[in-house]
Design a protein around this motif. Structure first.
Motif, PDB file in Angstrom:
ATOM      1  N   ARG A 168       1.020  -1.389  -0.017  1.00 37.04           N
ATOM      2  CA  ARG A 168       0.037  -0.047   0.044  1.00 37.04           C
ATOM      3  C   ARG A 168       0.888   1.049  -0.101  1.00 37.04           C
ATOM      4  O   ARG A 168       1.811   1.374   0.961  1.00 37.04           O
ATOM      5  CB  ARG A 168      -0.961  -0.034   1.192  1.00 37.04           C
ATOM      6  CG  ARG A 168      -1.722   1.241   1.274  1.00 37.04           C
ATOM      7  CD  ARG A 168      -2.557   1.367   2.564  1.00 37.04           C
ATOM      8  NE  ARG A 168      -1.775   1.434   3.776  1.00 37.04           N
ATOM      9  CZ  ARG A 168      -1.312   2.664   4.152  1.00 37.04           C
ATOM     10  NH1 ARG A 168      -1.544   3.901   3.485  1.00 37.04           N
ATOM     11  NH2 ARG A 168      -0.599   2.537   5.333  1.00 37.04           N
ATOM     12  N   ASP A 171      -3.010   5.720  -0.512  1.00 35.33           N
ATOM     13  CA  ASP A 171      -4.457   5.187  -1.140  1.00 35.33           C
ATOM     14  C   ASP A 171      -4.475   4.259  -2.122  1.00 35.33           C
ATOM     15  O   ASP A 171      -5.702   3.907  -2.638  1.00 35.33           O
ATOM     16  CB  ASP A 171      -5.200   6.156  -1.201  1.00 35.33           C
ATOM     17  CG  ASP A 171      -5.279   7.003  -2.667  1.00 35.33           C
ATOM     18  OD1 ASP A 171      -4.168   7.029  -2.944  1.00 35.33           O
ATOM     19  OD2 ASP A 171      -6.272   7.817  -3.046  1.00 35.33           O
ATOM     20  N   CYS A 172      -3.229   3.815  -2.570  1.00 34.28           N
ATOM     21  CA  CYS A 172      -3.150   2.818  -3.727  1.00 34.28           C
ATOM     22  C   CYS A 172      -2.619   1.529  -3.339  1.00 34.28           C
ATOM     23  O   CYS A 172      -1.636   1.430  -2.649  1.00 34.28           O
ATOM     24  CB  CYS A 172      -2.164   3.691  -4.758  1.00 34.28           C
ATOM     25  SG  CYS A 172      -2.141   2.870  -6.301  1.00 34.28           S
ATOM     26  N   THR A 194      -8.854  -5.194  -0.339  1.00 29.66           N
ATOM     27  CA  THR A 194      -9.556  -3.526  -0.216  1.00 29.66           C
ATOM     28  C   THR A 194     -10.303  -3.498   0.928  1.00 29.66           C
ATOM     29  O   THR A 194     -10.055  -2.370   1.700  1.00 29.66           O
ATOM     30  CB  THR A 194     -10.181  -3.016  -1.300  1.00 29.66           C
ATOM     31  OG1 THR A 194      -9.228  -3.372  -2.646  1.00 29.66           O
ATOM     32  CG2 THR A 194     -10.832  -1.788  -1.566  1.00 29.66           C
ATOM     33  N   THR A 202      -6.785   2.015   6.608  1.00 32.51           N
ATOM     34  CA  THR A 202      -6.399   2.712   5.424  1.00 32.51           C
ATOM     35  C   THR A 202      -7.061   2.310   4.156  1.00 32.51           C
ATOM     36  O   THR A 202      -6.711   1.524   3.581  1.00 32.51           O
ATOM     37  CB  THR A 202      -4.867   1.808   5.379  1.00 32.51           C
ATOM     38  OG1 THR A 202      -5.271   0.589   5.413  1.00 32.51           O
ATOM     39  CG2 THR A 202      -4.000   2.450   6.334  1.00 32.51           C
ATOM     40  N   CYS A 204      -8.382   2.559   0.582  1.00 32.85           N
ATOM     41  CA  CYS A 204      -7.550   2.593  -0.611  1.00 32.85           C
ATOM     42  C   CYS A 204      -8.558   2.904  -1.840  1.00 32.85           C
ATOM     43  O   CYS A 204      -9.644   1.942  -1.825  1.00 32.85           O
ATOM     44  CB  CYS A 204      -6.664   1.461  -1.070  1.00 32.85           C
ATOM     45  SG  CYS A 204      -5.260   1.303   0.263  1.00 32.85           S
TER      46      CYS A 204
END
Length: 454
Positions: A168, A171-172, A194, A202, A204
């Motif tokens: 991670r 946010d990707c 996800t 967190t 994403c």
């Protein structure tokens, strides 16, 4: 080449036995079953009649001819006489005793990846969801996460999910598939990761899915299947693939499309900070800087000057952007081969107060270990030549086939050849989000040794 169906694979069940005396690693829960460990002629489909048989009643025929790897790789995926990639298979020892359950890839030399070591345990969506939840929760044992930071959420064998790596960056999610047997389940796996990331503070919004070229070849993935896999990416393919995240108090960029590994080297995150604590007021040389992890940490910690070297022009461009973003002016970047650069600096009579070596993996397989150790010896000896008495050497190896003992013995050899004493200040491993499973020693791969050279 084998073309995979990205939908959930068939529920057909298979069974195969190991060759004589080749089952011992799997009793210790090692997850990799190579093709040469299997008695291929014992492969059979688990029909109701077979399942009702006593699987331990009859040993395998020791004279049966094994099916060839080429037959398995070139078979029609619709031919149910042979399993297709991603099918569930039970592994038995040569005498028919049940050992473990996994997924098969007929096109790969790593033929079966094991996930269950109890005959009662199934390999289904609920299993994957549970293990993903456990893996993400495991990362939270060390404290609250930084939503703008970087971390490894899933680490393949170490998290009992051989063939899946997920990092991670803010946010990707960068999702790397290293096992073709997981391809039919990729969409479900992404969905579960996800959801787990969101549950654990967190969330994403973007996903990149990829396989490196070597894995595509070794796992027998067709161009069509690769394209379908990559279609699960939610990044805008026309936008800049550079993602910014926080790394040791720095704003760092990584290139998810064209970068190495899953984009960056999160395993070195704490080592970057630890090494930087030795760099104040020193002239520093960072060899194989990539996007500047060690170099920028040293510059921020007060190094007089940092010279960062890498062979990749693309990596250096990103490293320069990182330096500019963090307003670090005491670092410069040179392009060059690690061995040639050190040799040329010695010929010019240069010296540095500290040198950092973080080369790429030199040993990708067991038969490359000796060559890798020779390369490490050459690289470290060249670095020692540029250090005065009292200089600091930070030397790393990400070759899982090179043990920590082997790496330290390599340094002993360097000290002997150069007539220098090497005093170990720290012997470090990866950041704690890069856990490793004791049943798979290859997952304990990273060594970072901080040495004072006398």
């Amino acid at each position: 080449m084998v073309t995979f169906n990205l939908m959930q694979s068939s529920s057909a069940r298979w069974q195969i036995r190991t060759r004589p005396n080749r089952h011992y690693p799997f009793l210790s829960r090692h997850p990799w079953v190579m093709a040469n460990a299997l008695a291929h002629a014992t492969l059979r489909e688990m029909t109701p009649e077979v399942e009702s048989d006593d699987s331990q009643s009859q040993p395998a025929d020791k004279n049966a001819a094994a099916e060839t790897d080429q037959q398995a790789a070139e078979s029609d995926p619709n031919d149910r006489q042979l399993p297709v990639c991603g099918d569930i298979i039970d592994l038995l020892d040569y005498d028919g005793n049940w050992i473990a359950r996994g997924l098969i890839n007929p096109a790969s030399r790593l033929r079966i990846r094991l996930y269950a070591f109890s005959s009662e345990e199934q390999i289904d969506d609920a299993t994957w969801a549970e293990r993903i939840e456990q893996a993400v929760a495991r990362r939270r044992l060390t404290g609250s996460p930084n939503p703008q930071g970087g971390e490894r959420l899933i680490f393949s064998e170490s998290d009992r999910m051989s063939g899946l790596i997920v990092d991670r960056y803010a946010d990707c999610l960068s999702v790397q598939i290293t096992g073709g047997a997981l391809i039919p389940r990729t969409e479900m796996l992404i969905r579960e990761v996800t959801a787990a990331a969101a549950r654990h503070q967190t969330p994403c919004q973007r996903v990149l899915v990829w396989m490196d070229d070597a894995t595509v070849k070794h796992e027998g993935v067709s161009e069509e299947t690769l394209a379908e896999l990559q279609s699960l990416t939610t990044l805008d393919s026309e936008a800049d693939s550079t993602v910014w995240y926080q790394h040791n108090g720095l704003e760092m960029a990584i290139d998810l499309q064209d970068g190495q590994k899953t984009g960056g080297y999160l395993d070195q995150q704490l080592n970057h900070a630890a090494a930087a604590s030795y760099m104040a007021d020193r002239r520093v040389l960072d060899i194989c800087t990539y996007t500047g992890g060690f170099a920028l940490a040293a510059a921020r910690a007060g190094a007089k000057e940092v010279v960062a070297v890498d062979s990749s022009e693309r990596a250096l461009d990103i490293a320069k952007r990182n330096a500019e973003r963090n307003q670090l002016t005491n670092v410069r970047f040179d392009q060059g081969d690690c061995f040639d650069d050190l040799k040329e600096r010695r010929e010019r009579g240069e010296q540095f107060d500290a040198i950092i070596l973080d080369p790429p993996r030199f040993a990708g397989s067991r038969n490359q270990t000796n060559a890798a150790l020779r390369a490490y010896t050459r690289l470290n000896a060249s670095a020692v030549d540029l250090l005065p008495p009292g200089g600091i050497l930070v030397t790393c190896s990400c070759s899982g086939r090179v043990s920590r003992a082997d790496f330290l013995n390599m340094l002993v050899d360097v000290g002997r050849k150069r007539g220098r004493d090497l005093i170990v200040l720290e012997s470090r491993g990866p950041s704690p989000d890069h856990v490793f499973a004791v049943s798979c020693p290859e997952s304990d791969y990273l060594k970072c040794i901080v040495v004072q050279v006398i």
